[in-house]
Design an enzyme around this catalytic site. Structure first.
Site, short mmCIF file in Angstrom:
data_model
loop_
_atom_site.label_atom_id
_atom_site.label_comp_id
_atom_site.label_asym_id
_atom_site.label_seq_id
_atom_site.Cartn_x
_atom_site.Cartn_y
_atom_site.Cartn_z
CE LYS A 64 -3.43 -0.92 -0.65
NZ LYS A 64 -3.75 -1.54 -1.99
CG HIS A 125 4.21 -6.18 -1.16
ND1 HIS A 125 4.40 -4.91 -1.64
CD2 HIS A 125 2.93 -6.51 -1.50
CE1 HIS A 125 3.28 -4.51 -2.25
NE2 HIS A 125 2.41 -5.45 -2.18
CB SER A 155 -3.53 2.73 2.21
OG SER A 155 -3.71 2.20 0.92
P1 A3P Z 1 -5.11 4.78 -0.78
O1 A3P Z 1 -5.69 3.51 -0.21
O2 A3P Z 1 -4.61 5.70 0.27
O3 A3P Z 1 -6.01 5.45 -1.74
P2 A3P Z 1 -0.31 -0.25 -3.65
O4 A3P Z 1 -0.30 -0.11 -5.14
O5 A3P Z 1 1.05 -0.33 -3.05
O6 A3P Z 1 -1.24 -1.31 -3.21
O7 A3P Z 1 -0.85 1.13 -3.07
C1 A3P Z 1 -2.18 1.51 -3.22
C2 A3P Z 1 -2.32 2.93 -2.74
O8 A3P Z 1 -1.72 3.81 -3.72
C3 A3P Z 1 -3.79 3.36 -2.63
O9 A3P Z 1 -3.81 4.36 -1.62
C4 A3P Z 1 -4.01 3.93 -4.02
O10 A3P Z 1 -5.13 4.78 -4.11
C5 A3P Z 1 -2.70 4.69 -4.21
N1 A3P Z 1 -2.43 5.00 -5.63
C6 A3P Z 1 -2.46 4.18 -6.68
N2 A3P Z 1 -2.21 4.84 -7.82
C7 A3P Z 1 -2.03 6.13 -7.48
C8 A3P Z 1 -1.76 7.33 -8.21
N3 A3P Z 1 -1.63 7.33 -9.53
N4 A3P Z 1 -1.63 8.48 -7.51
C9 A3P Z 1 -1.75 8.50 -6.17
N5 A3P Z 1 -2.01 7.41 -5.41
C10 A3P Z 1 -2.16 6.23 -6.07
#
Ligand code: A3P
Length: 312
Positions: A64, A125, A155
């Site tokens: 996340k 991860h 998140s």
């Molecule tokens: P939130 O749950 O705070 O919205 P991962 O890809 O490591 O699983 O992380 C997911 C998190 O990154 C989520 O956060 C998601 O919304 C955010 N995320 C994914 N793409 C993004 C982007 N282009 N800009 C900003 N945040 C992004």
């Protein structure tokens, strides 16, 4: 097996058609002290022995922290901003998840990687200490993305609700304590960010921050380009910036995990592309949770030069 990039629809079909009971909230089993989901722990020997190729690019994160965002940025850079190319398959096929394992017949991350043409974009991860040694022997480039502990916790809480293969997060109150103890899949945020921080000069590692990416995405895209030795025009940077914005990715079926069926990721409970902000933790932490968190934070991060921003 066909090249997975031509086979992405089949992957979703396999997930949809697995026998009932294939996916459930897998228990966490410690591997070298790090709690990992049972199918990963059961396959640990194969994961540990994974053979990296010299031109593999590894994207490593605590869950996340912005993994999918960085995967989209790197794939866009590698394809010089051509959206037709980055739309060829969903994220998990374009950039397979090294250690992910599910019961058969679902192909594992390594099954996908073995048939992925080079240069491969590998997601993990795993903590630094658990990362397969071959990445270091092959001198691979690694991009690590870190996100402040509080937004990362929020998140992860929503993700653990909608990811039907990870332990149930319980209430937010319960989750904060579990998260602080590192009693969640892939272990402690503290050990993760510190382990990679302390290793960043030992190998070819670019250590990035989610908050910097939010603050000035183009600056951070250029940083990644430079690290990968890619010299692209400002027009292409602009294209990549637009293609990898939160709003564009949220609507992009090749980047928003909508191809993963709801028996695995139930986006009706919480969308994968949820908020994408810095500071959402302020809407979740009570004063007393914040106090407990800060006290623990001071202890765990004491003496480290690693600093995070909690708002921008
Ligand atoms: P939130 O749950 O705070 O919205 P991962 O890809 O490591 O699983 O992380 C997911 C998190 O990154 C989520 O956060 C998601 O919304 C955010 N995320 C994914 N793409 C993004 C982007 N282009 N800009 C900003 N945040 C992004």
């Amino acid at each position: 097996m066909e090249r997975p990039e031509d086979d992405s629809m089949d992957y979703s079909t396999i997930l949809e058609n697995v026998p009932e009971g294939t996916f459930y909230r897998f228990p966490l089993i410690p591997i070298h002290g790090v709690p990992l989901m049972k199918p990963i722990a059961d396959s640990w020997e194969r994961i540990e022995k994974f053979q990296a190729r010299p031109d593999d690019i590894l994207i490593s994160t605590y869950p996340k922290a912005g993994t999918t965002w960085m995967q989209e940025i790197v794939d866009s850079i590698m394809n010089e901003g051509e959206v037709e190319k980055t739309s060829r398959a969903p994220t998990h096929v374009r950039s397979p998840f090294l250690e992910i394992c599910s019961p058969p017949p679902v192909p594992s991350g390594i099954d996908l990687l073995e048939v992925t043409p080079s240069p491969r974009l590998v997601k993990t991860h795993l903590m630094y200490e658990l990362t397969p040694e071959s990445f270091w022997h092959q001198k691979c480039k690694v991009i690590y993305v870190a996100r402040n502990a509080k937004d990362n916790a929020v998140s992860y809480y929503y993700f653990d609700k909608m990811n039907k293969t990870q332990p149930d997060p319980g209430t937010w109150d319960e989750y904060v304590i579990k998260y602080l103890k590192g009693d969640v899949a892939w272990g402690s945020w503290f050990s993760h960010v510190l382990g990679w921080w302390n290793a960043r000069h030992k190998h070819d590692i670019l250590y990035m921050f989610y908050e910097d990416m939010k603050e000035d995405p183009k600056r951070e895209i250029r940083k990644v380009m430079k690290f990968l030795g890619k010299d692209l025009s400002e027009d292409v940077v602009e294209k990549i910036y637009r293609h990898t914005s939160f709003d564009t990715m949220k609507d992009n079926p090749m980047a928003n995990y909508s191809s993963i069926p709801s028996n695995v990721l139930d986006q009706s409970l919480s969308p994968f592309m949820r908020k994408g902000e810095v500071g959402d933790w302020m809407n979740h932490f009570t004063e007393s949770q914040n106090k407990i968190f800060d006290e623990e934070y001071q202890k765990k991060m004491a003496g480290s030069t690693l600093k995070f921003r909690y708002k921008i």
